[in-house]
Write a protein that holds these residues in place. Sequence first.
Motif, PDB file in Angstrom:
ATOM      1  N   SER A 461       1.170  -1.038  -0.081  1.00  0.00           N
ATOM      2  CA  SER A 461      -0.002  -0.057  -0.095  1.00  0.00           C
ATOM      3  C   SER A 461       0.825   1.374  -0.075  1.00  0.00           C
ATOM      4  N   ASN A 462       2.097   1.129   0.541  1.00  0.00           N
ATOM      5  CA  ASN A 462       3.046   2.186   0.448  1.00  0.00           C
ATOM      6  C   ASN A 462       3.393   2.737  -0.990  1.00  0.00           C
ATOM      7  N   LEU A 463       3.089   1.957  -1.813  1.00  0.00           N
ATOM      8  CA  LEU A 463       3.647   2.116  -3.428  1.00  0.00           C
ATOM      9  C   LEU A 463       2.555   3.419  -3.808  1.00  0.00           C
ATOM     10  N   MET A 464       1.658   3.481  -3.203  1.00  0.00           N
ATOM     11  CA  MET A 464       0.599   4.833  -3.394  1.00  0.00           C
ATOM     12  C   MET A 464       1.391   6.011  -3.325  1.00  0.00           C
ATOM     13  N   PHE A 465       2.486   6.167  -2.584  1.00  0.00           N
ATOM     14  CA  PHE A 465       3.442   7.363  -2.642  1.00  0.00           C
ATOM     15  C   PHE A 465       4.212   7.601  -3.963  1.00  0.00           C
ATOM     16  N   PHE A 485       9.415   9.989  -1.036  1.00  0.00           N
ATOM     17  CA  PHE A 485      10.142   8.841  -1.248  1.00  0.00           C
ATOM     18  C   PHE A 485      11.057   8.125   0.051  1.00  0.00           C
ATOM     19  N   TYR A 486      11.452   9.109   1.034  1.00  0.00           N
ATOM     20  CA  TYR A 486      11.826   8.494   2.294  1.00  0.00           C
ATOM     21  C   TYR A 486      10.626   7.932   2.993  1.00  0.00           C
ATOM     22  N   THR A 487       9.606   8.465   3.190  1.00  0.00           N
ATOM     23  CA  THR A 487       8.333   8.097   3.713  1.00  0.00           C
ATOM     24  C   THR A 487       8.077   6.525   3.370  1.00  0.00           C
ATOM     25  N   MET A 488       7.976   6.537   1.717  1.00  0.00           N
ATOM     26  CA  MET A 488       7.513   5.186   1.131  1.00  0.00           C
ATOM     27  C   MET A 488       8.387   4.007   1.548  1.00  0.00           C
ATOM     28  N   HIS A 629      -4.942   0.390   8.337  1.00  0.00           N
ATOM     29  CA  HIS A 629      -3.631   1.107   8.277  1.00  0.00           C
ATOM     30  C   HIS A 629      -3.220   0.954   6.810  1.00  0.00           C
ATOM     31  N   SER A 630      -3.697   0.046   5.987  1.00  0.00           N
ATOM     32  CA  SER A 630      -3.242  -0.086   4.700  1.00  0.00           C
ATOM     33  C   SER A 630      -4.110   1.089   3.698  1.00  0.00           C
ATOM     34  N   ALA A 637      -1.194   9.169   0.887  1.00  0.00           N
ATOM     35  CA  ALA A 637      -0.654   9.575  -0.313  1.00  0.00           C
ATOM     36  C   ALA A 637      -1.401  10.110  -1.110  1.00  0.00           C
ATOM     37  N   GLY A 638      -2.398   9.682  -1.361  1.00  0.00           N
ATOM     38  CA  GLY A 638      -3.433  10.117  -2.287  1.00  0.00           C
ATOM     39  C   GLY A 638      -3.889  11.650  -2.048  1.00  0.00           C
ATOM     40  N   SER A 639      -4.164  12.049  -0.831  1.00  0.00           N
ATOM     41  CA  SER A 639      -4.275  13.262  -0.597  1.00  0.00           C
ATOM     42  C   SER A 639      -3.239  14.313  -0.939  1.00  0.00           C
ATOM     43  N   ALA A 640      -2.090  13.395  -0.646  1.00  0.00           N
ATOM     44  CA  ALA A 640      -0.922  14.455  -0.884  1.00  0.00           C
ATOM     45  C   ALA A 640      -0.668  14.894  -2.246  1.00  0.00           C
TER      46      ALA A 640
END
Length: 678
Positions: A461-465, A485-488, A629-630, A637-640
């Motif tokens: 789910s972090n690939l959404m970043f 990228f750091y967060t992902m 959490h996913s 990520a989508g809101s950003a």
Amino acid sequence: MGRLGAGGTARAAAAGPLLLLLLLLARPPPAAAGDSKKSEAGLVSEHFSQAPQKLSFYSWYGSTRLFHFRVPPDTVLLRWLLHVSQSGPSCTDVEITVHFRYGAPPVINPLGTSFPDNTLSQASFHIRALLSTMLLGNTSVNISHPAPGDWFVVAHLPPSSQKIEVKGSVPTCAYTFQPDMLALRVVEVSILEPDVPLSQTLLSHPSYLKIFVPEYTQELRLELQGCVSSVSPGCPVRLTVGASTLPRNFQKVLSCTGLTPACHLLLSSPPWGRWLQVTVESLAGPHVSVVFTAKAAFTGMDSGGSLIIILRANQTEVTNGTLVAACVNAASPFLGFNTSLNCTTAFFQGYPMFMSASSHVANLIIPYPETDNWYLSLQLVCPASSEDCEQAKAHVETILYLVPCLNDCGPYGQCLLLRRYGYLYAGCSCKAGWRGWSCTDNSTAQTVAQQKAAALLLTLSNLMFLAPIAVSVQRSFLVEASVYFYTMFFSTFYHACDQPGEAVLCILSYDTLQYCDFLGSGASTWVTILCMARLKTILKQILFVLGTLVIAMSLQMDRRGIWNLMGPCLFAFVIMASMWMYRCGHRRQCYPTSWQRWVFYLLPGISMAAVGITIYTSMMTSENYYYTHSIWHILLAGSAAFLLPPREEQAESWPCLQKFPCQYQICRNDRDELYTVT
């Protein structure tokens, strides 16, 4: 400790007030043994005497003369007066040796012989004096703060000549030795109770305290607080803890001469079940008052684990009908096998264990056992009609050990050491739906397939970043792209390491990955809101750095505090709202001005952020954590990606690469404007 020799000079272990004690003892003692006399400083002197004995030349331990004394409690000074007399026509000036020891007779070796292997040959404390010196009557031994209880004195003459003499054929000399003991005892001793401050004032006399050390005490901390002198700065106080014993002395001395008003002494493994003497003396001189508060604190040995008891009987010896019964009890053993097998003592319900022909192994696990002496009672129980009961026997192997957590909480748990109010204990933190004291209850446990699915949800789910990263790069927001990228990266590997059982992968320590994940989440929100504020580039970058440092500091203080993340984000939101309202007033129209920007970007982004915050703060549980959490990852990520503003009109894509083939160029935007309309 000192000795008064032929020259008549006294040497003592303590100076100052101790000289006063010696003067008190110098008075003529009462004639009867055990008599006492009250002194002016809350002290009482007592005199003890024993019948004289005739000394012999040393050939073996039986040729010595042993004297036994009982030192009363709260004695602060002990003085032995050594008297000797002679009678006979052939007396010479021989050397007399006197040994002293606390608790047991002295171990001596005047002949210098060898001891058996592995025997402790510790030299005893002793003095040697000539007969002529001791006849003057001024030979003495002084001991400050002696341990109460049994003290032994042994005296003898030099080694014998080994010459066999016929009795009566040569003139002889009789040497008679008699020790007298003078004890100076405190009659006013303050009791220092645990965790109860005790105020004291020192003048010319020391302050005498004592504290009882209970059983199973691991550590004793003595502390002087609020120490103030009327003249000198700092805390001119000397603290003496414990009693003096011979031949060795284990007293602890602490001099609180520093400028700090508090000092402490830490004692590991103090003697259990005894009163511990504490003497506090002033180092500021006479007629100077010193005020302080004494406090003592104990540490209850840690027992917050599990006691494992395993019994194994020889299978060939436990035949049909024969039973091996065992009882495990605290405080007292179980002794009533003939009447019952319920393992009940007067004040404790024990734990029974049985071994038979069908089951020759018995296991017992006692979580958090009481801190006490434990007893294991075993009994071989035969059938009532058995004729071979008296000849029956069984060999039982006993294994006992204490562990923090049983089996280290297994593959689906983590054994954690906890400390509350100085008490250390352990507990199991279970994962993947496993429950129970040692994470052995699988009634709600996840299967391996469910664990792998949960791991894939939380990591992938972090690939959404990638969406906000791509948008940031396309719009020349390179700093924001780096933060995303750091967060992902760290969120992906943190959740890969956070999984229990089979599906787990850790590239760094768990604590490091968790900290980086929390920091990335806070920094992503911080830079997104500030990017929406449309500040000058230099001001925006300064706030990026300062905000990230503040978030890092707050996470170090409390990693899971909600305001550690919400506080900086609200501050950034105030900055953004202020800039938007300023532009609205300056241009006299709504900002942003485009309705498409509101409908297709801002409203969807704000909605996703609101839903994500709601899920994160109020809907997430341990059961639905894997998919809620996913969803939080996807919404964050989508809101950003939706909320990032469009590229500034004067900005160009990758301006640093314009002259890359021929020469390098420093990237700079000289046309940066604060109120660019977008």
